[in-house]
Design a protein around this motif. Structure first.
Motif, short mmCIF file in Angstrom:
data_model
loop_
_atom_site.label_atom_id
_atom_site.label_comp_id
_atom_site.label_asym_id
_atom_site.label_seq_id
_atom_site.Cartn_x
_atom_site.Cartn_y
_atom_site.Cartn_z
N GLU A 13 34.45 3.72 -8.43
CA GLU A 13 35.70 3.63 -8.92
C GLU A 13 35.40 3.47 -10.56
O GLU A 13 34.58 2.34 -11.01
CB GLU A 13 36.65 2.80 -8.33
N LEU A 14 36.23 4.32 -11.30
CA LEU A 14 36.17 4.18 -12.76
C LEU A 14 37.45 4.05 -13.45
O LEU A 14 38.35 5.03 -13.34
CB LEU A 14 35.26 5.15 -13.17
N HIS A 15 37.79 3.01 -14.29
CA HIS A 15 38.93 2.86 -14.88
C HIS A 15 40.25 3.13 -13.97
O HIS A 15 41.10 3.70 -14.34
CB HIS A 15 39.05 3.98 -16.26
N ASP A 23 32.12 14.92 -9.30
CA ASP A 23 32.31 14.38 -10.72
C ASP A 23 31.23 13.99 -11.40
O ASP A 23 30.82 14.10 -12.51
CB ASP A 23 33.31 13.05 -10.58
N ILE A 24 30.14 13.38 -10.56
CA ILE A 24 29.05 12.96 -11.05
C ILE A 24 28.15 14.28 -11.41
O ILE A 24 27.46 14.42 -12.43
CB ILE A 24 27.87 12.37 -10.09
N VAL A 25 28.39 15.34 -10.71
CA VAL A 25 27.72 16.69 -10.94
C VAL A 25 28.17 17.07 -12.27
O VAL A 25 27.29 17.56 -13.33
CB VAL A 25 27.84 17.55 -9.68
N ALA A 290 30.06 10.75 -20.49
CA ALA A 290 30.59 11.94 -19.64
C ALA A 290 31.48 11.36 -18.69
O ALA A 290 32.47 11.97 -18.17
CB ALA A 290 29.47 12.46 -18.97
N LEU A 291 31.13 10.24 -17.79
CA LEU A 291 32.16 9.95 -16.97
C LEU A 291 33.58 9.15 -17.48
O LEU A 291 34.72 9.59 -16.70
CB LEU A 291 31.44 8.54 -16.11
N ASP A 292 33.52 8.81 -18.49
CA ASP A 292 34.64 8.29 -19.27
C ASP A 292 35.62 9.68 -19.45
O ASP A 292 36.96 9.47 -19.15
CB ASP A 292 34.48 7.46 -20.76
N GLU A 293 35.07 10.48 -19.73
CA GLU A 293 35.96 11.86 -19.99
C GLU A 293 36.36 12.24 -18.70
O GLU A 293 37.50 12.48 -18.66
CB GLU A 293 35.06 13.04 -20.64
N ILE A 294 35.71 12.14 -17.87
CA ILE A 294 36.01 12.49 -16.39
C ILE A 294 37.32 11.69 -15.87
O ILE A 294 38.25 12.23 -15.41
CB ILE A 294 35.04 12.55 -15.39
N LEU A 310 31.92 -2.09 -19.84
CA LEU A 310 30.87 -2.68 -18.95
C LEU A 310 30.98 -1.98 -17.71
O LEU A 310 29.95 -1.54 -17.33
CB LEU A 310 31.50 -4.06 -18.87
N ASN A 311 32.35 -1.68 -17.24
CA ASN A 311 32.41 -0.86 -15.85
C ASN A 311 31.64 0.39 -15.83
O ASN A 311 30.88 0.65 -15.00
CB ASN A 311 33.65 -0.71 -15.39
N SER A 312 31.92 1.22 -17.02
CA SER A 312 31.38 2.63 -17.22
C SER A 312 29.89 2.46 -17.25
O SER A 312 29.25 3.23 -16.75
CB SER A 312 32.32 3.13 -18.42
N MET A 313 29.47 1.70 -18.10
CA MET A 313 27.94 1.62 -18.37
C MET A 313 27.43 1.04 -17.09
O MET A 313 26.14 1.71 -16.80
CB MET A 313 27.64 0.42 -19.47
N MET A 314 27.93 0.38 -16.34
CA MET A 314 27.17 -0.16 -15.13
C MET A 314 27.34 0.73 -13.99
O MET A 314 26.25 1.03 -13.42
CB MET A 314 28.16 -1.42 -14.58
N MET A 315 28.25 1.73 -13.83
CA MET A 315 28.17 2.86 -12.88
C MET A 315 27.24 3.85 -13.19
O MET A 315 26.42 4.38 -12.47
CB MET A 315 29.58 3.73 -12.90
N ALA A 316 27.14 4.09 -14.75
CA ALA A 316 25.95 4.89 -15.22
C ALA A 316 24.50 4.25 -14.71
O ALA A 316 23.66 5.09 -14.44
CB ALA A 316 26.21 5.27 -16.69
#
Ligand SMILES: Nc1ncnc2c1ncn2[C@@H]1O[C@H](COP(=O)(O)OP(=O)(O)OP(=O)(O)O)[C@@H](O)[C@H]1O
Ligand SMILES: [Mg+2]
Length: 406
Positions: A13-15, A23-25, A290-294, A310-316
């Motif tokens: 889960e992100l934001h 989405d990862i693709v 890229a995940l933030d944009e999604i 921090l959450n976004s960086m940890m998912m990446a």
């Protein structure tokens, strides 16, 4: 958007929004990051790769890895004009660089069943994944600045053995390695998959506009400045995680790590994970952006994104590093039942705890940088694994001052 691959299992889960395999693709395509899909047979890896090819109908290359394919045949598949010229005895030098690069215009290169390829072929494939092709010792860039490599295969255990030649090369070239077995489609997905088509062959669509969109997004991402927060998080992964035994460097311990890590307590990551490499840190930042944009497209606001660095960086971090060879393999097997994602989750929990406990210090440090007034007290508060912040803050201060002068 027509995609055949279906999977509503959340990768995370992100934001406040769910992130799925598709989405990862997308994030890999927008971030220009190579992706390796590892997983059991029939789990949809080839389908997912085919879906990605549909974005680049004229500009994608599909290679099926076979152990009886030699480099000659590979070249034939990549660049028949070139190969024919060579076969007819034409001078290769006569073929101009432009002709060569025109023929190697692929934006996407898919190598299905990559582990089946013999080492000599793999070496050429890995060059392609690095964005060039080597002919007679000379490198030629491919894809006009945008090329992404996708590999698939089931290599299971071998993968994690660092001595394994394929494992090492893969970890070097693939920015993101996804084990699709951990994100198996939900029963509702499989029903849909079975009901919509009983044709066991992979299906093909074309969505050319989306391909162009990914190239454009990639250019925008590349130009976007990286936030201070993300830079500091990346530096923590590079330097903070290097700290063990009350001051020793894991990197300098080399093979003595992790066996000679003695001072770690329960829940500590000192014997669990090696620091990120600079290359991995770059991939993590790019994937996080890229995940933030999604997430933004799903409805996340700029504030959500800013406060969720921090959450976004940890998912990446999880997606880039679970199979990159930084985990203590014995611990993965013995403590986390062989599950790399669980092991990395433990490292992420520890990292989030560190940032939480040190929040005030970090904020004070960032405030100091913004105010451009160096303050010894603020800087000397950083100790132990956080000592890297002293040099980090001084550098940021200098940079800020230099920019001010301009
Ligand atoms: N999640 C999915 N969504 C849609 N179709 C799927 C999915 N998973 C599998 N399929 C379908 O199942 C069949 C097998 O999938 P695919 O060939 O992509 O598997 P694979 O992981 O590449 O297997 P292998 O390791 O044997 O190559 C195809 O018809 C594909 O379209
Ligand atoms: Mg397949």
């Amino acid at each position: 958007m027509t995609r055949v691959y279906r999977n509503s299992t959340e990768v995370g889960e992100l934001h406040g929004f769910p992130v799925y395999m598709n989405d990862i693709v997308d994030a890999c395509l927008a971030g220009k990051l190579n992706l390796f899909l590892q997983g059991d047979t029939g789990s949809g890896k080839t389908q997912l790769a085919r879906d990605m090819m549909s974005y680049f109908p004229e500009k994608s290359l599909f290679i099926l890895g076979r152990n009886d394919m030699d480099t000659r045949e590979l070249f034939q598949q990549i660049n028949p004009e070139f190969f024919d010229a060579v076969r007819k005895g034409k001078n290769i030098q006569g073929l101009e660089a432009k002709q060569l690069t025109d023929a190697v215009h692929y934006n996407l290169i898919v190598v299905d069943e990559l582990p089946n390829c013999v080492p000599a072929v793999r070496a050429q494939l890995f060059n392609l994944f690095d964005g060039f092709i080597e002919i007679n010792g000379k490198p030629y860039p491919i894809g006009n600045g945008y090329s992404v490599g996708i590999g698939t295969g089931n290599i299971g255990q071998q993968f994690t053995e660092s001595s394994n030649e394929l494992g090492r090369a893969l970890k070097d070239r693939m920015h993101v390695i996804l084990d699709v077995d951990y994100f198996f489609p939900k029963p509702s997905d499989t029903l849909e998959i079975l009901a919509s088509s009983t044709n066991p062959r992979v299906e093909f669509n074309t969505n050319e506009n989306e391909g162009r969109q990914f190239i454009k997004e990639n250019q925008e991402l590349a130009e976007k400045p990286v936030s201070l927060e993300k830079l500091i998080i990346a530096n923590y992964l590079l330097h903070g995680l290097d700290y063990c035994n009350q001051g020793q460097s894991k990197r300098e311990m080399k093979s003595a790590w992790p066996n000679q890590v003695t001072a770690h307590g329960a829940g500590s990551d000192e014997a669990l994970v090696l620091p990120a490499s600079p290359r991995a840190a770059k991939s993590i930042i790019r994937l996080s952006q890229a995940l933030d944009e999604i997430a933004k497209r799903k409805g996340a606001t700029e504030e959500d994104i800013e406060s969720g660095s921090l959450n976004s960086m940890m998912m990446a971090y999880k997606l880039v590093s679970a199979y990159s060879g930084i985990l203590n393999e014995a611990m993965v097997q013995n403590v986390y039942n062989g599950n790399h994602y669980s092991a990395l989750n433990a490292a992420i929990t520890a990292t989030k705890g560190e940032f939480d406990r040190n929040k005030d210090k970090i904020m004070a440090g960032l405030e100091m940088v913004k105010s451009m007034k160096r303050d010894d007290k603020t800087i000397s508060r950083f100790a132990g694994r956080w000592k890297f912040m002293r040099n980090t803050l001084d550098y940021l201060l200098d940079k800020q001052k230099r920019e001010e002068k301009k």
